[in-house]
Design a protein around this motif. Structure first.
Motif, short mmCIF file in Angstrom:
data_model
loop_
_atom_site.label_atom_id
_atom_site.label_comp_id
_atom_site.label_asym_id
_atom_site.label_seq_id
_atom_site.Cartn_x
_atom_site.Cartn_y
_atom_site.Cartn_z
N GLN A 1 0.83 -1.21 0.00
CA GLN A 1 0.00 0.00 0.00
C GLN A 1 0.86 1.25 0.00
O GLN A 1 0.56 2.23 -0.69
CB GLN A 1 -0.92 0.00 1.21
N LEU A 2 1.94 1.23 0.77
CA LEU A 2 2.86 2.36 0.82
C LEU A 2 3.47 2.63 -0.55
O LEU A 2 3.56 3.79 -0.98
CB LEU A 2 3.96 2.07 1.85
N HIS B 1 -0.64 9.02 0.35
CA HIS B 1 -1.64 8.90 1.40
C HIS B 1 -1.03 8.84 2.80
O HIS B 1 -1.75 8.92 3.79
CB HIS B 1 -2.50 7.65 1.18
N PHE B 2 0.28 8.67 2.88
CA PHE B 2 0.94 8.49 4.17
C PHE B 2 1.56 9.78 4.71
O PHE B 2 1.97 9.82 5.86
CB PHE B 2 2.02 7.41 4.06
N HIS C 1 2.29 -2.64 -9.35
CA HIS C 1 2.72 -2.93 -7.98
C HIS C 1 3.35 -1.72 -7.31
O HIS C 1 3.91 -1.82 -6.22
CB HIS C 1 3.70 -4.10 -7.96
N GLY C 2 3.29 -0.55 -7.93
CA GLY C 2 3.77 0.67 -7.30
C GLY C 2 5.26 0.88 -7.44
O GLY C 2 5.90 0.37 -8.36
N GLN D 1 14.51 3.84 5.28
CA GLN D 1 13.87 2.55 5.05
C GLN D 1 12.53 2.51 5.77
O GLN D 1 12.39 3.02 6.89
CB GLN D 1 14.74 1.40 5.57
N PHE D 2 11.53 1.92 5.11
CA PHE D 2 10.22 1.68 5.69
C PHE D 2 10.05 0.16 5.79
O PHE D 2 10.20 -0.55 4.78
CB PHE D 2 9.12 2.27 4.82
N ARG D 3 9.72 -0.33 6.98
CA ARG D 3 9.59 -1.78 7.17
C ARG D 3 8.31 -2.09 7.93
O ARG D 3 7.86 -1.30 8.77
CB ARG D 3 10.78 -2.32 7.96
N ALA D 4 7.75 -3.25 7.64
CA ALA D 4 6.57 -3.72 8.36
C ALA D 4 6.69 -5.23 8.53
O ALA D 4 7.04 -5.93 7.58
CB ALA D 4 5.29 -3.36 7.60
#
Length: 240
Positions: free
Chosen positions: A92-93, A99-100, A116-117, A161-164
């Protein structure tokens, strides 16, 4: 009849005047607990990760190109009851980065994306008030990670970095930054007057809260923020 389009300078000015006031107001009245660990001296483990050599060209702005100390910062939230997993949140990011961010002061410009962005080598421009536009490039995209590097013209020199990921019953979302001021002026604003530093903190806190909302879950125990500082003497100039 279509609505008139504002000239870009007026859009930037409106974002600066109105957006900054609104974000500052929200920041002052923010009820989300912020756990800010005291800033401490860093070590070699705080240096930014290596970027693949084929991803580095003359437009890339590495931490070694900046001024002043390197700030290694982490923003982390724990999410209960999330309706998606880490991979889906990162997807989504990548598909809806705009949107974030706090849209009152930040605009996102990106070229045509695949289904897939954002993916490796894609670039986007983060438009901020005044001269703070931030061009960045994707250098890594995995199922649960998005890794960006700053480009020439950004107010900072470094990486983010963005991590989930899942941690038991919780979903953990984390932003990790390695950045120095790109110019001496930004160094003064960031390290001494702390203006840019607080603007950055506000933006990333809002980013974390947007991730919580996108996950469909609820925030657990506020936003945790850690800052470590590496002096300029520990930075190695870029070769070549």
């Amino acid at each position: 009849m279509s609505a008139p389009r504002w000239p870009r300078p007026l859009t930037v000015l409106a974002r600066w005047l109105l957006g900054t006031v609104l974000v500052t107001w929200r920041y002052l009245w923010e009820t989300t607990p912020l756990y800010r660990a005291g800033e401490c001296e860093g070590d070699e483990q705080d240096r930014p990760p290596r970027i693949p050599p084929d991803a580095v060209d003359d437009t890339v702005q590495l931490a070694e190109d900046g001024f002043g100390p390197l700030f290694h910062r982490t923003f982390r939230v724990h999410i209960a009851g999330a309706g998606i997993d880490g991979a889906r949140l990162v997807e989504q990011l990548c598909c809806h980065f705009e949107h974030f961010v706090p849209s009152e002061v930040v605009g996102i410009r990106v070229g045509e994306l695949r289904a897939h962005g954002l993916h490796v080598a894609d670039e986007l421009l983060v438009e901020m008030p005044g001269p703070w536009n931030g061009p960045v490039r994707v250098v890594q995209r995995d199922r649960e990670l998005l890794h960006l590097v700053t480009l020439r013209g950004h107010m900072e020199a470094g990486q983010v970095q963005f991590r989930a990921r899942r941690d038991g019953d919780l979903l953990v979302f984390e932003i990790e930054l390695w950045a120095r001021a790109a110019t001496r002026l930004v160094h003064v604003l960031y390290s001494h007057l702390r203006v840019a530093k607080e603007i950055q903190l506000n933006m990333w806190v809002r980013f974390c809260l947007s991730a919580v909302k996108a996950s469909g879950g609820r925030l657990v125990d506020g936003v945790h923020i850690r800052t470590r500082r590496l002096p300029p003497s520990r930075m190695t100039p870029r070769k070549g």
